[in-house]
Design a protein around this motif. Sequence first.
Motif, PDB file in Angstrom:
ATOM      1  N   HIS A   1      46.434  38.821  46.349  1.00 36.70           N
ATOM      2  CA  HIS A   1      47.211  40.040  46.121  1.00 36.70           C
ATOM      3  C   HIS A   1      47.439  40.239  44.619  1.00 36.70           C
ATOM      4  O   HIS A   1      47.823  39.311  43.912  1.00 36.70           O
ATOM      5  CB  HIS A   1      48.561  39.943  46.842  1.00 36.70           C
ATOM      6  CG  HIS A   1      49.434  41.140  46.629  1.00 36.70           C
ATOM      7  ND1 HIS A   1      49.157  42.374  47.183  1.00 36.70           N
ATOM      8  CD2 HIS A   1      50.575  41.302  45.886  1.00 36.70           C
ATOM      9  CE1 HIS A   1      50.079  43.238  46.813  1.00 36.70           C
ATOM     10  NE2 HIS A   1      50.954  42.613  46.037  1.00 36.70           N
ATOM     11  N   GLY A   2      47.189  41.441  44.137  1.00 38.02           N
ATOM     12  CA  GLY A   2      47.407  41.765  42.733  1.00 38.02           C
ATOM     13  C   GLY A   2      46.201  41.526  41.847  1.00 38.02           C
ATOM     14  O   GLY A   2      46.246  41.823  40.649  1.00 38.02           O
ATOM     15  N   ILE A   3      45.123  40.974  42.402  1.00 41.02           N
ATOM     16  CA  ILE A   3      43.915  40.721  41.615  1.00 41.02           C
ATOM     17  C   ILE A   3      42.820  41.677  42.064  1.00 41.02           C
ATOM     18  O   ILE A   3      42.425  41.678  43.233  1.00 41.02           O
ATOM     19  CB  ILE A   3      43.436  39.264  41.767  1.00 41.02           C
ATOM     20  CG1 ILE A   3      44.473  38.298  41.194  1.00 41.02           C
ATOM     21  CG2 ILE A   3      42.088  39.068  41.079  1.00 41.02           C
ATOM     22  CD1 ILE A   3      44.066  36.841  41.268  1.00 41.02           C
ATOM     23  N   ASP A   4      42.349  42.517  41.139  1.00 42.61           N
ATOM     24  CA  ASP A   4      41.217  43.388  41.442  1.00 42.61           C
ATOM     25  C   ASP A   4      39.939  42.735  40.907  1.00 42.61           C
ATOM     26  O   ASP A   4      39.970  41.670  40.282  1.00 42.61           O
ATOM     27  CB  ASP A   4      41.419  44.785  40.858  1.00 42.61           C
ATOM     28  CG  ASP A   4      41.660  44.764  39.347  1.00 42.61           C
ATOM     29  OD1 ASP A   4      41.447  43.702  38.709  1.00 42.61           O
ATOM     30  OD2 ASP A   4      42.065  45.815  38.804  1.00 42.61           O
ATOM     31  N   VAL A   5      38.804  43.383  41.159  1.00 48.86           N
ATOM     32  CA  VAL A   5      37.525  42.788  40.770  1.00 48.86           C
ATOM     33  C   VAL A   5      37.408  42.587  39.257  1.00 48.86           C
ATOM     34  O   VAL A   5      36.994  41.508  38.804  1.00 48.86           O
ATOM     35  CB  VAL A   5      36.344  43.619  41.312  1.00 48.86           C
ATOM     36  CG1 VAL A   5      35.023  43.145  40.710  1.00 48.86           C
ATOM     37  CG2 VAL A   5      36.280  43.508  42.829  1.00 48.86           C
ATOM     38  N   PRO A   6      37.749  43.578  38.403  1.00 46.53           N
ATOM     39  CA  PRO A   6      37.652  43.331  36.960  1.00 46.53           C
ATOM     40  C   PRO A   6      38.497  42.143  36.502  1.00 46.53           C
ATOM     41  O   PRO A   6      38.057  41.356  35.655  1.00 46.53           O
ATOM     42  CB  PRO A   6      38.150  44.646  36.341  1.00 46.53           C
ATOM     43  CG  PRO A   6      37.856  45.676  37.383  1.00 46.53           C
ATOM     44  CD  PRO A   6      38.100  44.993  38.697  1.00 46.53           C
ATOM     45  N   THR A   7      39.696  42.004  37.055  1.00 43.75           N
ATOM     46  CA  THR A   7      40.540  40.869  36.684  1.00 43.75           C
ATOM     47  C   THR A   7      39.925  39.561  37.165  1.00 43.75           C
ATOM     48  O   THR A   7      39.951  38.546  36.451  1.00 43.75           O
ATOM     49  CB  THR A   7      41.945  41.028  37.287  1.00 43.75           C
ATOM     50  OG1 THR A   7      42.522  42.255  36.824  1.00 43.75           O
ATOM     51  CG2 THR A   7      42.843  39.863  36.896  1.00 43.75           C
TER      52      THR A   7
ATOM     53  N   ALA B   1      31.049  42.759  46.635  1.00 46.93           N
ATOM     54  CA  ALA B   1      30.465  42.794  47.977  1.00 46.93           C
ATOM     55  C   ALA B   1      31.333  42.086  49.018  1.00 46.93           C
ATOM     56  O   ALA B   1      31.035  42.160  50.210  1.00 46.93           O
ATOM     57  CB  ALA B   1      29.077  42.163  47.948  1.00 46.93           C
ATOM     58  N   TRP B   2      32.396  41.413  48.576  1.00 45.57           N
ATOM     59  CA  TRP B   2      33.236  40.688  49.527  1.00 45.57           C
ATOM     60  C   TRP B   2      34.053  41.651  50.386  1.00 45.57           C
ATOM     61  O   TRP B   2      34.380  42.775  49.952  1.00 45.57           O
ATOM     62  CB  TRP B   2      34.194  39.758  48.792  1.00 45.57           C
ATOM     63  CG  TRP B   2      33.520  38.579  48.174  1.00 45.57           C
ATOM     64  CD1 TRP B   2      32.229  38.154  48.369  1.00 45.57           C
ATOM     65  CD2 TRP B   2      34.097  37.678  47.227  1.00 45.57           C
ATOM     66  NE1 TRP B   2      31.975  37.039  47.615  1.00 45.57           N
ATOM     67  CE2 TRP B   2      33.097  36.721  46.914  1.00 45.57           C
ATOM     68  CE3 TRP B   2      35.350  37.578  46.629  1.00 45.57           C
ATOM     69  CZ2 TRP B   2      33.332  35.687  46.021  1.00 45.57           C
ATOM     70  CZ3 TRP B   2      35.593  36.540  45.747  1.00 45.57           C
ATOM     71  CH2 TRP B   2      34.584  35.601  45.444  1.00 45.57           C
ATOM     72  N   PRO B   3      34.429  41.239  51.582  1.00 46.10           N
ATOM     73  CA  PRO B   3      35.276  42.087  52.433  1.00 46.10           C
ATOM     74  C   PRO B   3      36.614  42.388  51.763  1.00 46.10           C
ATOM     75  O   PRO B   3      37.141  41.565  50.990  1.00 46.10           O
ATOM     76  CB  PRO B   3      35.477  41.232  53.696  1.00 46.10           C
ATOM     77  CG  PRO B   3      34.334  40.265  53.685  1.00 46.10           C
ATOM     78  CD  PRO B   3      34.046  39.984  52.242  1.00 46.10           C
ATOM     79  N   GLN B   4      37.144  43.537  52.024  1.00 46.23           N
ATOM     80  CA  GLN B   4      38.446  43.904  51.467  1.00 46.23           C
ATOM     81  C   GLN B   4      39.496  42.880  51.898  1.00 46.23           C
ATOM     82  O   GLN B   4      39.520  42.448  53.048  1.00 46.23           O
ATOM     83  CB  GLN B   4      38.847  45.301  51.942  1.00 46.23           C
ATOM     84  CG  GLN B   4      40.093  45.835  51.270  1.00 46.23           C
ATOM     85  CD  GLN B   4      40.360  47.288  51.659  1.00 46.23           C
ATOM     86  OE1 GLN B   4      39.633  47.863  52.464  1.00 46.23           O
ATOM     87  NE2 GLN B   4      41.382  47.872  51.083  1.00 46.23           N
ATOM     88  N   GLY B   5      40.337  42.505  50.959  1.00 46.59           N
ATOM     89  CA  GLY B   5      41.368  41.517  51.255  1.00 46.59           C
ATOM     90  C   GLY B   5      40.968  40.088  50.938  1.00 46.59           C
ATOM     91  O   GLY B   5      41.755  39.171  51.163  1.00 46.59           O
ATOM     92  N   SER B   6      39.764  39.889  50.410  1.00 41.58           N
ATOM     93  CA  SER B   6      39.330  38.532  50.069  1.00 41.58           C
ATOM     94  C   SER B   6      40.065  38.005  48.841  1.00 41.58           C
ATOM     95  O   SER B   6      40.420  36.814  48.769  1.00 41.58           O
ATOM     96  CB  SER B   6      37.814  38.503  49.808  1.00 41.58           C
ATOM     97  OG  SER B   6      37.085  38.828  50.958  1.00 41.58           O
TER      98      SER B   6
END
Length: 209
Positions: free
Chosen positions: A159-165, A151-156
Amino acid sequence: MTAEPARRRYDSLRRTAQAQQTSAEIARAARELFLAKGWAATTVRDVAHAAGVSVPTVYAAYGNKAGLTRALADAADLSADLPLLLADLEAAPDPRRQLAAMAAYDRRLFERAGDVIVLLREAGRTEPELAEVYRDGRRRGDDAHRQVLSAWPQGSLRHGIDVPTAVDIYAAICNIDVYLDLTVERGWPPQRVAKWWAAVLTRELLRER
């Protein structure tokens, strides 16, 4: 209106309250026995005797011993005060404050129900049903973290970390083993653990401002 009809009006509510009280007594007795004697050595009859109820009452409430342990796992989640976490998340949309709120929730969970979590994990090494209860608890935690992070704003996130990670990193930092090592082995107060978790999670997960 006589007193008797008024009394009957609340019979259903009274039965519900009595059933909840009975379930709570059974869960309390089971927790004490499981921790004192171990999962394998505790029988449903032991639990019934300690709770002051009949064996059929225990089966009616939870089905079997594995079902009783699942109830304990649910009670562990409740002990951490999920409504407080939800209120904190809604009051603080900033990712840094939300990480602090989640870390505080995990601290409450491990402080109040860490013994149950460890019991489920250790007993699950030989009891497949208990292993599933433990895994289900871990999945629920991951799902909750995923919902918040998504639910966080894009870019929170860094860099290089997606939600699953990010969910994996969170699980590696905030877990029962780290909590016990810091509080039991190294003497940290629980509040200090939560504060440190929040700082580490912020550093590892969030993009610098």
